[in-house]
Design a protein around this motif. Structure first.
Motif, PDB file in Angstrom:
ATOM      1  N   ILE A 136       0.831  -1.200   0.000  1.00 32.28           N
ATOM      2  CA  ILE A 136       0.000   0.000   0.000  1.00 32.28           C
ATOM      3  C   ILE A 136       0.872   1.258   0.000  1.00 32.28           C
ATOM      4  CG2 ILE A 136      -1.647   1.356   1.354  1.00 32.28           C
ATOM      5  CD1 ILE A 136      -2.845  -1.311   2.297  1.00 32.28           C
ATOM      6  N   THR A 137       1.913   1.265   0.843  1.00 37.72           N
ATOM      7  CA  THR A 137       2.811   2.420   0.928  1.00 37.72           C
ATOM      8  C   THR A 137       3.582   2.613  -0.371  1.00 37.72           C
ATOM      9  OG1 THR A 137       3.081   1.963   3.287  1.00 37.72           O
ATOM     10  CG2 THR A 137       4.631   3.501   2.293  1.00 37.72           C
ATOM     11  N   TYR A 138       3.982   1.498  -0.962  1.00 39.04           N
ATOM     12  CA  TYR A 138       4.723   1.535  -2.231  1.00 39.04           C
ATOM     13  C   TYR A 138       3.872   2.218  -3.311  1.00 39.04           C
ATOM     14  CZ  TYR A 138       8.275  -0.192  -5.496  1.00 39.04           C
ATOM     15  OH  TYR A 138       9.309  -0.291  -6.390  1.00 39.04           O
ATOM     16  N   VAL A 139       2.629   1.758  -3.451  1.00 41.17           N
ATOM     17  CA  VAL A 139       1.730   2.328  -4.456  1.00 41.17           C
ATOM     18  C   VAL A 139       1.448   3.795  -4.134  1.00 41.17           C
ATOM     19  CG1 VAL A 139      -0.597   2.230  -5.425  1.00 41.17           C
ATOM     20  CG2 VAL A 139       0.683   0.117  -5.029  1.00 41.17           C
ATOM     21  N   TYR A 140       1.281   4.112  -2.847  1.00 39.28           N
ATOM     22  CA  TYR A 140       1.009   5.495  -2.438  1.00 39.28           C
ATOM     23  C   TYR A 140       2.143   6.423  -2.861  1.00 39.28           C
ATOM     24  CZ  TYR A 140       0.662   9.585   0.579  1.00 39.28           C
ATOM     25  OH  TYR A 140       0.619  10.879   1.052  1.00 39.28           O
ATOM     26  N   GLN A 141       3.385   5.985  -2.657  1.00 39.93           N
ATOM     27  CA  GLN A 141       4.524   6.829  -3.035  1.00 39.93           C
ATOM     28  C   GLN A 141       4.583   7.042  -4.549  1.00 39.93           C
ATOM     29  OE1 GLN A 141       8.312   5.580  -1.474  1.00 39.93           O
ATOM     30  NE2 GLN A 141       7.840   6.351   0.567  1.00 39.93           N
ATOM     31  N   ILE A 142       4.358   5.991  -5.307  1.00 38.85           N
ATOM     32  CA  ILE A 142       4.433   6.106  -6.764  1.00 38.85           C
ATOM     33  C   ILE A 142       3.320   7.005  -7.293  1.00 38.85           C
ATOM     34  CG2 ILE A 142       4.257   4.844  -8.943  1.00 38.85           C
ATOM     35  CD1 ILE A 142       6.917   4.517  -7.395  1.00 38.85           C
ATOM     36  N   VAL A 143       2.101   6.826  -6.774  1.00 38.36           N
ATOM     37  CA  VAL A 143       0.985   7.663  -7.211  1.00 38.36           C
ATOM     38  C   VAL A 143       1.226   9.122  -6.826  1.00 38.36           C
ATOM     39  CG1 VAL A 143      -1.480   8.135  -6.922  1.00 38.36           C
ATOM     40  CG2 VAL A 143      -0.686   5.781  -7.153  1.00 38.36           C
ATOM     41  N   SER A 144       1.728   9.337  -5.605  1.00 35.11           N
ATOM     42  CA  SER A 144       1.985  10.698  -5.134  1.00 35.11           C
ATOM     43  C   SER A 144       3.008  11.406  -6.014  1.00 35.11           C
ATOM     44  CB  SER A 144       2.483  10.678  -3.684  1.00 35.11           C
ATOM     45  OG  SER A 144       1.503  10.169  -2.816  1.00 35.11           O
ATOM     46  N   VAL A 145       4.096  10.709  -6.314  1.00 34.33           N
ATOM     47  CA  VAL A 145       5.127  11.314  -7.161  1.00 34.33           C
ATOM     48  C   VAL A 145       4.598  11.533  -8.572  1.00 34.33           C
ATOM     49  CG1 VAL A 145       7.384  10.915  -8.227  1.00 34.33           C
ATOM     50  CG2 VAL A 145       7.058  10.438  -5.810  1.00 34.33           C
ATOM     51  N   GLY A 146       3.749  10.624  -9.046  1.00 33.90           N
ATOM     52  CA  GLY A 146       3.135  10.812 -10.357  1.00 33.90           C
ATOM     53  C   GLY A 146       2.271  12.061 -10.400  1.00 33.90           C
ATOM     54  N   VAL A 147       1.503  12.298  -9.337  1.00 35.39           N
ATOM     55  CA  VAL A 147       0.656  13.492  -9.257  1.00 35.39           C
ATOM     56  C   VAL A 147       1.522  14.748  -9.204  1.00 35.39           C
ATOM     57  CG1 VAL A 147      -0.958  14.771  -7.791  1.00 35.39           C
ATOM     58  CG2 VAL A 147      -1.310  12.323  -8.193  1.00 35.39           C
ATOM     59  N   ILE A 148       2.550  14.716  -8.347  1.00 38.59           N
ATOM     60  CA  ILE A 148       3.438  15.875  -8.209  1.00 38.59           C
ATOM     61  C   ILE A 148       4.139  16.193  -9.528  1.00 38.59           C
ATOM     62  CG2 ILE A 148       5.546  16.714  -7.090  1.00 38.59           C
ATOM     63  CD1 ILE A 148       4.683  15.075  -4.609  1.00 38.59           C
ATOM     64  N   THR A 149       4.626  15.155 -10.209  1.00 42.72           N
ATOM     65  CA  THR A 149       5.319  15.346 -11.481  1.00 42.72           C
ATOM     66  C   THR A 149       4.388  15.924 -12.540  1.00 42.72           C
ATOM     67  OG1 THR A 149       6.794  13.483 -11.004  1.00 42.72           O
ATOM     68  CG2 THR A 149       6.619  14.179 -13.301  1.00 42.72           C
ATOM     69  N   THR A 150       3.181  15.389 -12.615  1.00 38.21           N
ATOM     70  CA  THR A 150       2.206  15.860 -13.605  1.00 38.21           C
ATOM     71  C   THR A 150       1.868  17.325 -13.374  1.00 38.21           C
ATOM     72  OG1 THR A 150       1.265  13.622 -13.711  1.00 38.21           O
ATOM     73  CG2 THR A 150      -0.050  15.419 -14.622  1.00 38.21           C
ATOM     74  N   ILE A 151       1.711  17.704 -12.117  1.00 39.82           N
ATOM     75  CA  ILE A 151       1.425  19.103 -11.795  1.00 39.82           C
ATOM     76  C   ILE A 151       2.592  19.995 -12.216  1.00 39.82           C
ATOM     77  CG2 ILE A 151       1.124  20.732  -9.883  1.00 39.82           C
ATOM     78  CD1 ILE A 151      -0.491  18.552  -8.452  1.00 39.82           C
ATOM     79  N   HIS A 152       3.805  19.581 -11.849  1.00 41.64           N
ATOM     80  CA  HIS A 152       5.000  20.348 -12.212  1.00 41.64           C
ATOM     81  C   HIS A 152       5.067  20.585 -13.719  1.00 41.64           C
ATOM     82  CE1 HIS A 152       7.893  21.582  -9.223  1.00 41.64           C
ATOM     83  NE2 HIS A 152       7.753  20.453  -8.546  1.00 41.64           N
ATOM     84  N   VAL A 153       5.000  19.496 -14.477  1.00 42.74           N
ATOM     85  CA  VAL A 153       5.200  19.565 -15.928  1.00 42.74           C
ATOM     86  C   VAL A 153       4.157  20.460 -16.589  1.00 42.74           C
ATOM     87  CG1 VAL A 153       5.150  18.218 -18.060  1.00 42.74           C
ATOM     88  CG2 VAL A 153       6.369  17.333 -16.067  1.00 42.74           C
ATOM     89  N   ASN A 154       2.899  20.302 -16.184  1.00 39.09           N
ATOM     90  CA  ASN A 154       1.839  21.047 -16.854  1.00 39.09           C
ATOM     91  C   ASN A 154       1.805  22.520 -16.453  1.00 39.09           C
ATOM     92  OD1 ASN A 154      -0.048  19.205 -18.584  1.00 39.09           O
ATOM     93  ND2 ASN A 154       0.547  17.978 -16.816  1.00 39.09           N
ATOM     94  N   ILE A 155       2.153  22.830 -15.212  1.00 35.37           N
ATOM     95  CA  ILE A 155       2.248  24.242 -14.827  1.00 35.37           C
ATOM     96  C   ILE A 155       3.399  24.910 -15.567  1.00 35.37           C
ATOM     97  CG2 ILE A 155       2.806  25.830 -12.943  1.00 35.37           C
ATOM     98  CD1 ILE A 155       1.218  24.106 -11.063  1.00 35.37           C
ATOM     99  N   ASP A 156       4.549  24.237 -15.617  1.00 36.19           N
ATOM    100  CA  ASP A 156       5.706  24.804 -16.320  1.00 36.19           C
ATOM    101  C   ASP A 156       5.414  24.997 -17.803  1.00 36.19           C
ATOM    102  OD1 ASP A 156       7.320  24.954 -14.070  1.00 36.19           O
ATOM    103  OD2 ASP A 156       8.098  22.938 -14.313  1.00 36.19           O
ATOM    104  N   ALA A 157       4.783  23.996 -18.422  1.00 34.81           N
ATOM    105  CA  ALA A 157       4.462  24.107 -19.846  1.00 34.81           C
ATOM    106  C   ALA A 157       3.470  25.240 -20.102  1.00 34.81           C
ATOM    107  CB  ALA A 157       3.893  22.783 -20.352  1.00 34.81           C
ATOM    108  N   LEU A 158       2.503  25.386 -19.205  1.00 35.56           N
ATOM    109  CA  LEU A 158       1.501  26.445 -19.348  1.00 35.56           C
ATOM    110  C   LEU A 158       2.135  27.828 -19.245  1.00 35.56           C
ATOM    111  CD1 LEU A 158      -1.525  27.180 -19.589  1.00 35.56           C
ATOM    112  CD2 LEU A 158      -1.645  27.076 -17.096  1.00 35.56           C
ATOM    113  N   LEU A 159       3.010  28.004 -18.255  1.00 34.16           N
ATOM    114  CA  LEU A 159       3.651  29.315 -18.067  1.00 34.16           C
ATOM    115  C   LEU A 159       4.632  29.617 -19.190  1.00 34.16           C
ATOM    116  CD1 LEU A 159       4.244  29.289 -14.198  1.00 34.16           C
ATOM    117  CD2 LEU A 159       2.307  30.185 -15.503  1.00 34.16           C
ATOM    118  N   ALA A 160       5.320  28.577 -19.695  1.00 31.99           N
ATOM    119  CA  ALA A 160       6.205  28.791 -20.844  1.00 31.99           C
ATOM    120  C   ALA A 160       5.390  29.180 -22.077  1.00 31.99           C
ATOM    121  CB  ALA A 160       7.022  27.531 -21.122  1.00 31.99           C
ATOM    122  N   ALA A 161       4.190  28.600 -22.208  1.00 29.31           N
ATOM    123  CA  ALA A 161       3.316  28.940 -23.343  1.00 29.31           C
ATOM    124  C   ALA A 161       2.879  30.401 -23.281  1.00 29.31           C
ATOM    125  CB  ALA A 161       2.101  28.024 -23.353  1.00 29.31           C
TER     126      ALA A 161
END
Length: 384
Positions: A176-201
């Motif tokens: 459960i903890t393993y999946v939680y960490q992977i999902v959490s990092v996936g959410v954080i990464t997705t937020i980072h990438v899309n905010i950066d791409a939006l502001l660069a646009a």
């Protein structure tokens, strides 16, 4: 010519941020409704929760230099993500207003050639965005696989060092903890990438306005604006005035994000390079650090490139004005054109509080600073 939809270029970013609770419908900001509740739960569980458990763990590893570095370089970026989310939510209305301004007639491309120039810039932006996305996904994949494939310690390892108020070595808590960490990092990464791409646009759209203005000036006689040559020149002068105002609004919006982003990213790249010297070459962990460092580099490059494009394109305005068929103009129009050329000699430079300018030179300075951080950490580690 049909009205150009600027938002269609960033619709994927907007949709992704909306799913993650970071883009209310239409031109609205946040209200006390179900969408705000969805955003609060998602961000608290996967963003703040994951960071909290890592921060607590730092207390227990204070005497382990390598473990501290291995945690801090990730924590810095995750906390940067927290700041971006807070800043985005707080200034959501301003950001949507920046996109709304582009819908006005004066910011619209007038010819097929102008639209093609915008599409060419958007294509390059998409290439950088997709490259960043692929690198981040690859980094997350290596992080997810490494603990499963690494049998050197004989213990069940998690992708990230963190403290939890239970024994993570037993099933099903480990899974459960393993999946939680992977999902959490996936959410954080997705937020980072899309905010950066939006502001660069946003910077890309800003630079495209100078492309449109330069083309209008070169083809002043054929400009699709009612009136004589004097009216067409006044239209271009007004377009330039509003473009400068738009650039200032963009810069004011990005000031704080850029200042913190460049510091954190430069530090994290140096830390990731240091981690590369501690792991087994060409292992999953090695590739995780390598792709992480490349992803952070592309992230900085994206901001610097499109900021640099604004400066380069704004420099072309006086040359474009001179290239029009001004010899046939009436004397009063020639004087206005000359005065305009004199006024537009200074290029537009986007910056973070007028300290860090968005340029390729700044990108190289950050890379040099990252190398300095790496050299310092390597030197300190060698003495231990």
């Amino acid at each position: 010519m049909d009205k150009y939809d600027w938002k269609v270029n960033i619709k994927m970013n907007i949709r992704t941020l909306r799913v993650l609770g970071l883009w209310p419908k239409g031109d609205e900001t946040y209200n006390l409704d179900l969408y705000a509740l969805h955003a609060a739960i998602l961000l608290t569980v996967f963003q703040l929760g994951h960071i909290f458990f890592q921060v607590v763990n730092v207390y227990f590893i204070l005497d382990n230099f390598e473990a501290i570095i291995g945690t801090i370089y990730i924590l810095l970026v995750e906390m940067l993500g927290n700041f971006k989310i807070y800043y985005l939510i707080k200034n959501m209305r301003k950001l949507k207003q920046l996109l709304k301004i582009l819908e006005t007639d004066i910011f619209q491309p007038k010819t097929v050639e102008q639209k093609a120039a915008i599409d060419a810039s958007v294509f390059f932006w998409k290439v950088i965005y997709q490259t960043l996305l692929i690198m981040c996904c690859g980094c997350n994949l290596f992080w997810a696989l490494f603990p499963l494939l690494d049998k050197s310690t004989g213990e069940r390892r998690l992708p990230f060092l963190a403290w939890y108020p239970y024994n993570t070595q037993i099933s099903p808590l480990y899974e459960i903890t393993y999946v939680y960490q992977i999902v959490s990092v996936g959410v954080i990464t997705t937020i980072h990438v899309n905010i950066d791409a939006l502001l660069a646009a946003i910077n890309l759209f800003n630079g495209s306005q100078f492309d449109i203005l330069c083309d209008n000036l070169r083809n002043l006689h054929n400009l699709a604006v009612s009136g004589g040559i004097n009216d067409k020149l006044i239209y271009c002068i007004e377009h330039h005035k509003q473009t400068l105002s738009y650039a200032k609004k963009c810069n004011d919006f990005l000031n704080l994000i850029l200042f913190i982003h460049f510091f954190v990213s430069g530090t994290s790249i140096g830390f990731s390079m240091f981690e590369l010297t501690l792991v087994v070459p060409f292992s999953n962990e090695y590739f995780a650090f390598l792709t992480y460092g490349f992803a952070m580099t592309v992230q900085i490059f994206m901001y610097c490139w499109f900021g640099n494009e604004v400066e380069v394109k704004s420099r072309n305005i006086p040359y474009a004005a001179f290239e029009c068929e001004w010899t046939d103009f009436p004397e009063d129009v020639k004087k206005k054109l000359l005065f305009f050329i004199m006024r537009v000699q200074r290029p537009v430079k986007l910056s973070a509080f007028s300290v860090i300018f968005l340029s390729l030179d700044t990108f190289m300075r950050i890379m040099k600073a990252s190398w300095s951080y790496f050299a310092l950490l390597h030197q300190v580690s060698a003495k231990k």
